[in-house]
Design a protein around this motif. Sequence first.
Motif, mmCIF file in Angstrom:
data_model
loop_
_atom_site.group_PDB
_atom_site.id
_atom_site.type_symbol
_atom_site.label_atom_id
_atom_site.label_comp_id
_atom_site.label_asym_id
_atom_site.label_seq_id
_atom_site.Cartn_x
_atom_site.Cartn_y
_atom_site.Cartn_z
ATOM 1 N N TYR A 191 -6.679 -23.473 -28.794
ATOM 2 C CA TYR A 191 -6.725 -24.702 -29.580
ATOM 3 C C TYR A 191 -5.327 -25.280 -29.726
ATOM 4 C CZ TYR A 191 -11.579 -24.143 -30.849
ATOM 5 O OH TYR A 191 -12.942 -24.055 -30.804
ATOM 6 N N VAL A 249 -7.837 -37.971 -31.678
ATOM 7 C CA VAL A 249 -9.128 -38.506 -31.242
ATOM 8 C C VAL A 249 -8.907 -39.923 -30.722
ATOM 9 C CG1 VAL A 249 -11.431 -39.215 -31.986
ATOM 10 C CG2 VAL A 249 -10.427 -37.108 -32.889
ATOM 11 N N ILE A 279 -10.314 -37.102 -26.353
ATOM 12 C CA ILE A 279 -9.128 -36.749 -27.119
ATOM 13 C C ILE A 279 -7.917 -36.699 -26.199
ATOM 14 C CG2 ILE A 279 -10.390 -35.406 -28.845
ATOM 15 C CD1 ILE A 279 -9.251 -32.908 -27.245
ATOM 16 N N ALA A 338 -8.050 -29.011 -31.182
ATOM 17 C CA ALA A 338 -9.099 -29.109 -30.170
ATOM 18 C C ALA A 338 -8.932 -28.003 -29.146
ATOM 19 C CB ALA A 338 -9.035 -30.468 -29.465
ATOM 20 N N GLN A 339 -10.065 -27.499 -28.680
ATOM 21 C CA GLN A 339 -10.016 -26.467 -27.654
ATOM 22 C C GLN A 339 -9.711 -27.114 -26.307
ATOM 23 O OE1 GLN A 339 -13.654 -24.349 -26.801
ATOM 24 N NE2 GLN A 339 -12.501 -22.520 -26.266
ATOM 25 N N THR A 343 -14.465 -33.750 -25.273
ATOM 26 C CA THR A 343 -14.632 -32.482 -25.986
ATOM 27 C C THR A 343 -15.862 -32.531 -26.875
ATOM 28 O OG1 THR A 343 -12.226 -32.239 -26.011
ATOM 29 C CG2 THR A 343 -13.460 -30.877 -27.544
ATOM 30 N N SER A 366 -17.457 -29.363 -38.840
ATOM 31 C CA SER A 366 -16.760 -30.196 -37.857
ATOM 32 C C SER A 366 -17.743 -30.896 -36.929
ATOM 33 C CB SER A 366 -15.751 -29.372 -37.055
ATOM 34 O OG SER A 366 -16.400 -28.420 -36.262
ATOM 35 N N ASP A 368 -16.007 -28.107 -30.850
ATOM 36 C CA ASP A 368 -14.709 -27.575 -30.431
ATOM 37 C C ASP A 368 -13.541 -28.333 -31.055
ATOM 38 O OD1 ASP A 368 -15.971 -25.663 -28.866
ATOM 39 O OD2 ASP A 368 -16.104 -27.020 -27.158
ATOM 40 N N LEU A 369 -13.823 -29.137 -32.081
ATOM 41 C CA LEU A 369 -12.798 -29.893 -32.804
ATOM 42 C C LEU A 369 -12.770 -29.444 -34.256
ATOM 43 C CD1 LEU A 369 -13.606 -33.476 -31.493
ATOM 44 C CD2 LEU A 369 -11.810 -31.948 -30.687
#
Length: 111
Positions: free
Chosen positions: A55, A60, A71, A47-48, A82, A34, A86-87
């Motif tokens: 998540y 995006v 995001i 995503a976090q 982000t 990622s 973390d995605l």
Amino acid sequence: ETWCREAGRMRESQRAAKFRARVAEEEAKLRESSSTKVLRAGDVVQAQYYEDGYYYEAEVLCQNDDGTYSIMFTEYGDEQDTDAQDLQPLRGSDVRAQPKTPRAPSTPLPS
């Protein structure tokens, strides 16, 4: 009998250690894939959310000059920048955000 129980616990501990090692390896692969994948505006990802560490699905918006991504979380509309690590892309790299279909107006309930 005690020896047998100890041997069983050792085997279980070894299996758990192997499982944890496999999980860590898979997580590292996910982070690597990622972080090296270039996402595009409109891609749908997990995503976090930095406020709680969980998540959530997000879209995006763009890639920033510093390599982070802007995001928007799809459920509540919150936005954040982000880190790529973390995605996590959803269902492959070709998932694009779908246009929102308008909701039908709700019918008022009889009083």
